[in-house]
Scaffold this active site. Sequence first.
Site, PDB file in Angstrom:
ATOM      1  N   GLY A   1     -62.985  18.003  11.775  1.00 51.59           N
ATOM      2  CA  GLY A   1     -61.750  17.645  12.763  1.00 51.59           C
ATOM      3  C   GLY A   1     -60.403  17.843  11.989  1.00 51.59           C
ATOM      4  O   GLY A   1     -59.329  17.285  12.212  1.00 51.59           O
TER       5      GLY A   1
ATOM      6  N   ASN B   1     -58.775  20.643  11.742  1.00 47.27           N
ATOM      7  CA  ASN B   1     -57.638  21.189  12.617  1.00 47.27           C
ATOM      8  C   ASN B   1     -57.318  20.303  13.780  1.00 47.27           C
ATOM      9  O   ASN B   1     -55.961  20.333  14.141  1.00 47.27           O
ATOM     10  CB  ASN B   1     -58.439  22.515  13.486  1.00 47.27           C
ATOM     11  CG  ASN B   1     -58.525  23.755  12.671  1.00 47.27           C
ATOM     12  OD1 ASN B   1     -57.619  24.265  12.468  1.00 47.27           O
ATOM     13  ND2 ASN B   1     -59.631  24.106  11.682  1.00 47.27           N
TER      14      ASN B   1
ATOM     15  N   LEU C   1     -68.609  23.918  18.686  1.00 47.24           N
ATOM     16  CA  LEU C   1     -69.791  24.899  18.284  1.00 47.24           C
ATOM     17  C   LEU C   1     -70.773  25.093  19.358  1.00 47.24           C
ATOM     18  O   LEU C   1     -71.721  25.663  19.575  1.00 47.24           O
ATOM     19  CB  LEU C   1     -70.486  24.248  17.213  1.00 47.24           C
ATOM     20  CG  LEU C   1     -70.081  24.201  15.785  1.00 47.24           C
ATOM     21  CD1 LEU C   1     -70.810  23.848  14.668  1.00 47.24           C
ATOM     22  CD2 LEU C   1     -69.325  25.583  15.422  1.00 47.24           C
TER      23      LEU C   1
ATOM     24  N   ILE D   1     -68.748  27.755  25.887  1.00 47.83           N
ATOM     25  CA  ILE D   1     -68.005  27.412  26.829  1.00 47.83           C
ATOM     26  C   ILE D   1     -68.550  27.959  28.082  1.00 47.83           C
ATOM     27  O   ILE D   1     -68.714  29.088  28.433  1.00 47.83           O
ATOM     28  CB  ILE D   1     -66.424  27.784  26.580  1.00 47.83           C
ATOM     29  CG1 ILE D   1     -65.892  27.184  25.500  1.00 47.83           C
ATOM     30  CG2 ILE D   1     -65.881  27.385  27.920  1.00 47.83           C
ATOM     31  CD1 ILE D   1     -65.884  25.738  25.698  1.00 47.83           C
TER      32      ILE D   1
ATOM     33  N   HIS E   1     -60.493  30.764  15.053  1.00 43.42           N
ATOM     34  CA  HIS E   1     -61.654  31.310  14.461  1.00 43.42           C
ATOM     35  C   HIS E   1     -61.208  31.734  13.093  1.00 43.42           C
ATOM     36  O   HIS E   1     -60.258  32.178  12.616  1.00 43.42           O
ATOM     37  CB  HIS E   1     -62.168  32.599  15.051  1.00 43.42           C
ATOM     38  CG  HIS E   1     -63.407  33.288  14.551  1.00 43.42           C
ATOM     39  ND1 HIS E   1     -64.715  32.738  14.594  1.00 43.42           N
ATOM     40  CD2 HIS E   1     -63.445  34.215  13.778  1.00 43.42           C
ATOM     41  CE1 HIS E   1     -65.488  33.556  13.795  1.00 43.42           C
ATOM     42  NE2 HIS E   1     -65.022  34.654  13.412  1.00 43.42           N
TER      43      HIS E   1
ATOM     44  N   GLU F   1     -55.408  28.564   9.200  1.00 44.67           N
ATOM     45  CA  GLU F   1     -55.793  27.655  10.352  1.00 44.67           C
ATOM     46  C   GLU F   1     -54.763  26.542  10.838  1.00 44.67           C
ATOM     47  O   GLU F   1     -54.521  26.615  12.001  1.00 44.67           O
ATOM     48  CB  GLU F   1     -57.272  27.011  10.149  1.00 44.67           C
ATOM     49  CG  GLU F   1     -58.278  27.950  10.157  1.00 44.67           C
ATOM     50  CD  GLU F   1     -59.606  27.575   9.920  1.00 44.67           C
ATOM     51  OE1 GLU F   1     -59.998  26.739  10.627  1.00 44.67           O
ATOM     52  OE2 GLU F   1     -60.423  28.354   9.161  1.00 44.67           O
TER      53      GLU F   1
END
Length: 207
Positions: free
Chosen positions: A12, A14, A91, A94, A110, A181
């Site tokens: 977590g 990000n 992971l 979708i 990504h 990121e």
Amino acid sequence: MLKLVVCVSGGGTNLQAILDAIESGVITNAEVAAVVSNNANARALERAKQHGIPGILLRPGDYPDRAAFDRAFTEEMCRLAPDLIVLAGFLVRIPGEMVERFPDRIVNIHPSLIPSFCGVGYYGLKVHEKVLERGAKVTGATVHFVNEGMDEGPIIAQKAVEVQEDDTPQSLQKRVMEQAEWILLPQAIDDIANNRLRVEDGRVRHI
Ligand code: GRF
């Protein structure tokens, strides 16, 4: 106010970058309404809890088959009714139905410069292992809209990061997170929250 639902599977960091950016004002006009995870032990759920944000567990293994999970996942997302779905180290594939219900309203971070080192099997540390194996001198991160493909949606932004000769997959992952990121994802969310992006003919334009 852009209503976000953030999907997570792991540490977590990000998600934390998003929460910190909202708190500091780097991101304006946006709020995280819920965090969805497929992993009950995800540290990301703890981070959400610390911010008083509801955590929702949706595990494929809790359903009789993948179609049942996809249906439940999509229905839950429609119930949450976010303006933007953010995949931050998520992971789970979708469901196509969710992509259709939320066109250009799902973004993913990504850890490589797409179209390099992406697609099936390229996630988390594996990406950096492949970058080092190939001897690449530059890598980075990409934030993109999610379409029915794997890491194939319109690219929103990218940031390059130097590969160092003594890098391990772990040291490279850390640098890509810190230098790319955690900067790219909040910036993209702020751009979307403030209507600075437009998708035209499958390409993203900053307006
Ligand atoms: C990050 O490297 C991200 O690029 C990838 O998965 C990892 C998630 O890390 N999609 P965290 O859970 O955000 O710390």
